[in-house]
Design a protein around this motif. Sequence first.
Motif, PDB file in Angstrom:
ATOM      1  N   ASP A  82      31.588  35.060  41.300  1.00  0.00           N
ATOM      2  CA  ASP A  82      32.966  35.263  40.856  1.00  0.00           C
ATOM      3  C   ASP A  82      33.424  36.628  41.364  1.00  0.00           C
ATOM      4  O   ASP A  82      32.921  37.661  40.939  1.00  0.00           O
ATOM      5  CB  ASP A  82      33.036  35.202  39.333  1.00  0.00           C
ATOM      6  N   TRP A  83      34.388  36.621  42.290  1.00  0.00           N
ATOM      7  CA  TRP A  83      34.873  37.877  42.880  1.00  0.00           C
ATOM      8  C   TRP A  83      35.908  38.560  41.993  1.00  0.00           C
ATOM      9  O   TRP A  83      36.333  39.666  42.285  1.00  0.00           O
ATOM     10  CB  TRP A  83      35.445  37.615  44.270  1.00  0.00           C
ATOM     11  N   GLU A  88      38.758  37.779  50.714  1.00  0.00           N
ATOM     12  CA  GLU A  88      37.920  37.181  51.761  1.00  0.00           C
ATOM     13  C   GLU A  88      36.463  37.302  51.299  1.00  0.00           C
ATOM     14  O   GLU A  88      36.035  38.366  50.862  1.00  0.00           O
ATOM     15  CB  GLU A  88      38.131  37.917  53.085  1.00  0.00           C
ATOM     16  N   SER A  89      35.717  36.232  51.384  1.00  0.00           N
ATOM     17  CA  SER A  89      34.303  36.242  50.998  1.00  0.00           C
ATOM     18  C   SER A  89      33.450  36.263  52.261  1.00  0.00           C
ATOM     19  O   SER A  89      33.621  35.436  53.145  1.00  0.00           O
ATOM     20  CB  SER A  89      33.981  34.995  50.163  1.00  0.00           C
ATOM     21  N   MET A  90      32.549  37.236  52.332  1.00  0.00           N
ATOM     22  CA  MET A  90      31.647  37.382  53.470  1.00  0.00           C
ATOM     23  C   MET A  90      30.214  37.310  52.935  1.00  0.00           C
ATOM     24  O   MET A  90      29.786  38.201  52.203  1.00  0.00           O
ATOM     25  CB  MET A  90      31.884  38.720  54.168  1.00  0.00           C
ATOM     26  N   PHE A 104      33.510  27.653  49.341  1.00  0.00           N
ATOM     27  CA  PHE A 104      34.478  28.714  49.084  1.00  0.00           C
ATOM     28  C   PHE A 104      35.652  28.124  48.325  1.00  0.00           C
ATOM     29  O   PHE A 104      36.268  27.148  48.780  1.00  0.00           O
ATOM     30  CB  PHE A 104      34.918  29.343  50.406  1.00  0.00           C
ATOM     31  N   ILE A 105      35.977  28.714  47.155  1.00  0.00           N
ATOM     32  CA  ILE A 105      36.907  28.109  46.204  1.00  0.00           C
ATOM     33  C   ILE A 105      38.076  29.050  45.912  1.00  0.00           C
ATOM     34  O   ILE A 105      37.873  30.215  45.563  1.00  0.00           O
ATOM     35  CB  ILE A 105      36.176  27.752  44.890  1.00  0.00           C
ATOM     36  N   ARG A 133      38.643  32.925  45.194  1.00  0.00           N
ATOM     37  CA  ARG A 133      38.258  33.552  43.919  1.00  0.00           C
ATOM     38  C   ARG A 133      36.747  33.575  43.771  1.00  0.00           C
ATOM     39  O   ARG A 133      36.183  34.468  43.153  1.00  0.00           O
ATOM     40  CB  ARG A 133      38.887  32.781  42.757  1.00  0.00           C
ATOM     41  N   ALA A 134      36.055  32.550  44.356  1.00  0.00           N
ATOM     42  CA  ALA A 134      34.617  32.442  44.145  1.00  0.00           C
ATOM     43  C   ALA A 134      33.947  31.745  45.322  1.00  0.00           C
ATOM     44  O   ALA A 134      34.589  31.030  46.092  1.00  0.00           O
ATOM     45  CB  ALA A 134      34.338  31.663  42.860  1.00  0.00           C
ATOM     46  N   THR A 135      32.640  31.980  45.402  1.00  0.00           N
ATOM     47  CA  THR A 135      31.793  31.275  46.364  1.00  0.00           C
ATOM     48  C   THR A 135      30.684  30.607  45.565  1.00  0.00           C
ATOM     49  O   THR A 135      30.039  31.243  44.730  1.00  0.00           O
ATOM     50  CB  THR A 135      31.188  32.265  47.390  1.00  0.00           C
TER      51      THR A 135
END
Length: 164
Positions: A82-83, A88-90, A104-105, A133-135
């Motif tokens: 939960d970001w 952007e998720s890396m 990736f959600i 928002r989340a991975t």
Amino acid sequence: MKRRALPFLLALAASPALLNPASAQPGVDRPQPTLPEEPLTIITRDGTRHEFRVEMAIDAGHQTIGLMFRPSVAPNGGMLFDWGAPRESMMWMRNTISSLDMVFITQEGRILRIAERTTPLSLDTIASRGPVRATLELAAGTAERLNLRPGDRVEQRIFNAPTR
């Protein structure tokens, strides 16, 4: 005989965790303890509901370690990163010994992208290619087995309530 013993002794000296297991650290040479679990449901475009129990990686320390050194992920398990807000998720697979599917959600609870069967131990970046928002990390092959696709809906307390 001494020449053969020297590399072994040097290796031991370089690995204090081998000499003192109490100095072992999660993410460096062992997995982190299991994190608190919560329910998560993925609803595919045909209305099929897939129920999971996922570990919640909420703080930066837990997120940095993730599923490192875990030998496997349960078929209906996983880890949700939960970001806190869309970004952007890396991701990468450093010290992750089992292949994963990364889902990736978006903030609204929609799957934006799926990276299937990631390469264990790789330092290659796996990007969301848009704000999420989340991975969600699942066992490799789960997305294919359940026929998950971008646009499918994810229900979990961190996402905005779905509109029907």
